[in-house]
Design an enzyme around this catalytic site. Structure first.
Site, PDB file in Angstrom:
ATOM      1  N   ASP A 172     -29.300 -12.715 -32.588  1.00  0.00           N
ATOM      2  CA  ASP A 172     -29.552 -11.600 -31.664  1.00  0.00           C
ATOM      3  C   ASP A 172     -30.938 -11.030 -31.960  1.00  0.00           C
ATOM      4  O   ASP A 172     -31.156 -10.412 -32.992  1.00  0.00           O
ATOM      5  CB  ASP A 172     -28.469 -10.527 -31.862  1.00  0.00           C
ATOM      6  CG  ASP A 172     -28.628  -9.344 -30.903  1.00  0.00           C
ATOM      7  OD1 ASP A 172     -29.633  -9.278 -30.172  1.00  0.00           O
ATOM      8  OD2 ASP A 172     -27.728  -8.488 -30.896  1.00  0.00           O
TER       9      ASP A 172
ATOM     10  N   HIS B 142     -27.741 -12.119 -28.318  1.00  0.00           N
ATOM     11  CA  HIS B 142     -27.140 -10.799 -28.164  1.00  0.00           C
ATOM     12  C   HIS B 142     -25.764 -10.855 -27.497  1.00  0.00           C
ATOM     13  O   HIS B 142     -24.839 -10.151 -27.880  1.00  0.00           O
ATOM     14  CB  HIS B 142     -28.088  -9.927 -27.346  1.00  0.00           C
ATOM     15  CG  HIS B 142     -27.630  -8.525 -27.143  1.00  0.00           C
ATOM     16  ND1 HIS B 142     -27.423  -7.663 -28.198  1.00  0.00           N
ATOM     17  CD2 HIS B 142     -27.311  -7.828 -26.017  1.00  0.00           C
ATOM     18  CE1 HIS B 142     -27.015  -6.492 -27.729  1.00  0.00           C
ATOM     19  NE2 HIS B 142     -26.938  -6.573 -26.419  1.00  0.00           N
TER      20      HIS B 142
ATOM     21  N   SER C 145     -23.853  -3.287 -27.925  1.00  0.00           N
ATOM     22  CA  SER C 145     -25.113  -3.015 -27.226  1.00  0.00           C
ATOM     23  C   SER C 145     -25.168  -1.542 -26.820  1.00  0.00           C
ATOM     24  O   SER C 145     -24.995  -0.674 -27.682  1.00  0.00           O
ATOM     25  CB  SER C 145     -25.223  -3.960 -26.021  1.00  0.00           C
ATOM     26  OG  SER C 145     -26.544  -4.013 -25.562  1.00  0.00           O
TER      27      SER C 145
END
Lengths: 402, 402
Positions: free
Chosen positions: B342, B375, B176
């Site tokens: 995700d 995610h 991320s």
């Protein structure tokens, strides 16, 4: 039951609504719609167990009811929609929200059909909701208003149709929360619905959608100006909380592709970041505008109530856990429609509806429209949607002898 | 440059951090991490043009640096992460956030590698950020803290490595926002990165992701307790605004499938709706808990700054609009990884990175892990991720002669 007129039946205005205007800010938003008023002799039986009385339903119509009253169309509006489907909006001044689909020569042809759309119970554009005065206290209901369900909305619409002298509907059509009402109509009053078009909707609200709604509700209730729902008496307005709720929800109405196409990573002015928390990006400015303008036209408590109604909706659960049971024996003909980029009510949700209708031996067509516009595609210029809707509606009209 | 020790080099504690504790509530959250302090002689050159001094970076390590200092791994943490990747968190008491992937015998094997993770500049777990004291005023910076970019974070990390005597990294890895730092490391200091693993990330933040961040920021700034960012001096805390921001963001870290599997439409107690705005559904209760617990461990202004840093990230834009230009001539070997469910950083984002690396003739592997966890999968127990990471890291270690 005190009633007010419909444009095709009567032209008397109802001063009662206008009088309430000064005391009910949110209802003051729409002094123009006719209303049907229901008194103590005609309460609304609600899923919560409450018998609501008195209450009123504000509505708009277009077209004319034919002699045998067989050409009525009911349009069901979405969460933040209202009855102004084909008329200039009294607050925003914008065109009716479904003028793309409804009007003379349009798929829902007002030259052929008599079209009705009412503000749902619990909303804030003239129908009774949490901003209305509670006759028991003389104050706005606030959170004392009973929780509303999709079925309650439909029951109130049925009472409105009775009032207007409309027995059954040629067509019941709506998108999103409007589509939930269409499904509920077909399940609750199958004999009153000849054809049904649930669009961009689901037979139940998903966990993710409940989650997004809960964030919006918490944003509203976190605003001190919300005042435990008593902001109308307090003379405040939870504008920031409602604005944040709207901003978050608005993202879910679009799609990644649409946002990329419309805004991408473009900056507001010039091409450089300001290294601040200003609305550098166009998408930020757009979202802030969406939040601000929404606050001008919508009541915060109504937003709480209507999101909750959608969360509670689970048509299978109401029928022993089997969605097909909601439609067994139905003679209604259906056309379900979804949009490829809609991630709020994805095609899988429409497929589940279609599977259940097939299992119930109901006649059903299914159209998945290719679009990158996300959930809001049903409100936009989508030629593939229009042609499919026109085909379905014209065929139904022929079958109905219209 | 005043420095504090790393566990493998020194065991002195830095009382400076502890002293600041009483005056800096958010930094008081972590009195345990060693810090590297940089004075007026070693300012941080920031993208905004500011030369930040003094500043400090808090960090944690695991394993031992080998004799030729060739086995260093830098872990880059995500938006709300911190340096406690493999140690019990001092605030929450929970295990390190990446103990699934990092530890003795794990893919990032602390028996073989010397692993460093530092709290990013602008955050609130011991590194300098908006909750730190502004030496010019003696008050917390608040919004006077300069805007931070991903590149600023990486520059500060490079200064930390210099301070620790680490020239180049065997591996730079993160998910991320951590993955953004990995990409920025490879672009800014290619000669210092032997292998790079950007996970569940993108080379630029999408319009939709900017939009979600903006909603979170507006939720915080709408909270009167935020006090224009001066809540530390006001003795307040924008807990509601930050909680709402976290609730909304948390939805984006999961997936529709994961939410359905974990919560579905199950009610909290019993099986009936309460017809109220209580947290009827389990998903509502879960989200509220996420909001509340986050507020206990994170600083609201830091959340504003770090979301903004992600929004500004656009590695192609920094290289003439061509992402491949960011990597031309690189000798770094890459492994990009994405997760099928995700939707915050979808596989398409990783593919764009891989295409650019291929165009730049860089050695790159690409792994799309089948997962329904959304995610956050990169933080969870994903055997396919572990085996792919182990394969890539082991091969890189052999090539490095480790």
């Amino acid at each position: 039951m005190d009633t007010s007129p419909d444009s095709c039946l009567d032209t008397r205005t109802d001063p009662g609504v206008l009088r309430e205007t000064a005391r009910e800010p949110s209802q003051a938003l729409d002094p123009k719609s006719p209303v049907a008023r229901f008194g103590a002799d005609a309460p609304l039986p609600m899923d919560s167990g409450v018998m609501l009385a008195p209450f009123q339903i504000a509505y708009q119509t277009a077209g004319r009811l034919n002699a045998d009253r067989s050409n009525a169309v009911l349009i069901c509006h979405a969460l933040t929609g209202d009855q102004h489907f084909a008329h200039t909006h009294p607050v925003t001044g914008k065109p009716g929200w479904w003028e793309t689909l409804v009007g003379p020569g349009k798929p829902v042809d007002t030259d052929r059909f008599f079209v009705v759309c009412s503000n749902v119970i619990g909303s804030c554009m003239g129908s009774t909701g949490p901003a209305s005065l509670n006759p028991e206290t003389g104050r706005p209901y606030g959170l004392d208003f009973p929780l509303v369900t999709i079925r309650d909305m439909v029951r109130a619409q049925a009472m409105l149709l009775d009032h207007l002298g409309i027995g059954d509907l040629f067509l019941c059509i709506g998108g999103s929360m409007g589509g939930m009402q269409v499904l509920q109509w077909a399940a609750l009053y199958p004999e009153r619905v000849f054809a049904a078009m649930p669009i961009a909707t689901g037979a139940r609200h998903s966990a993710q959608n409940i989650a997004f709604h809960e964030v919006g509700r918490q944003a509203i209730m976190a605003d001190p100006a919300w005042a435990d729902g008593r902001y109308l008496e307090a003379g405040t307005r939870p504008a920031k909380g409602l604005g944040v709720a709207r901003m978050g929800a608005h993202i879910t109405y679009l799609s990644e592709a649409a946002l990329h196409r419309k805004f991408g990573r473009r900056f507001q002015a010039g091409s450089a970041p300001t290294f601040s928390f200003n609305a550098d990006f166009q998408i930020e400015s757009y979202l802030r505008h969406q939040g601000l303008s929404f606050v001008e036209r919508f009541d915060a408590n109504a937003y709480l109530y209507l999101t909750r109604a959608m969360d509670y909706f689970d048509l299978a659960e109401d029928h022993g856990g089997v969605l097909a049971n909601a439609f067994r024996g139905t003679k209604t003909r259906f056309c379900a429609m979804s949009f490829t980029s809609d991630w709020l009510f994805p095609t899988a949700d429409s497929r589940a509806i279609v599977h259940a209708l097939n299992a119930a031996s109901a006649p059903v067509a299914f159209v998945e429209v290719e679009s990158d516009k996300g959930h809001d595609a049903f409100l936009l210029d989508e030629p593939a949607m229009f042609s499919a809707a026109k085909g379905f509606i014209d065929a139904a009209a022929r079958a109905r002898g219209l």
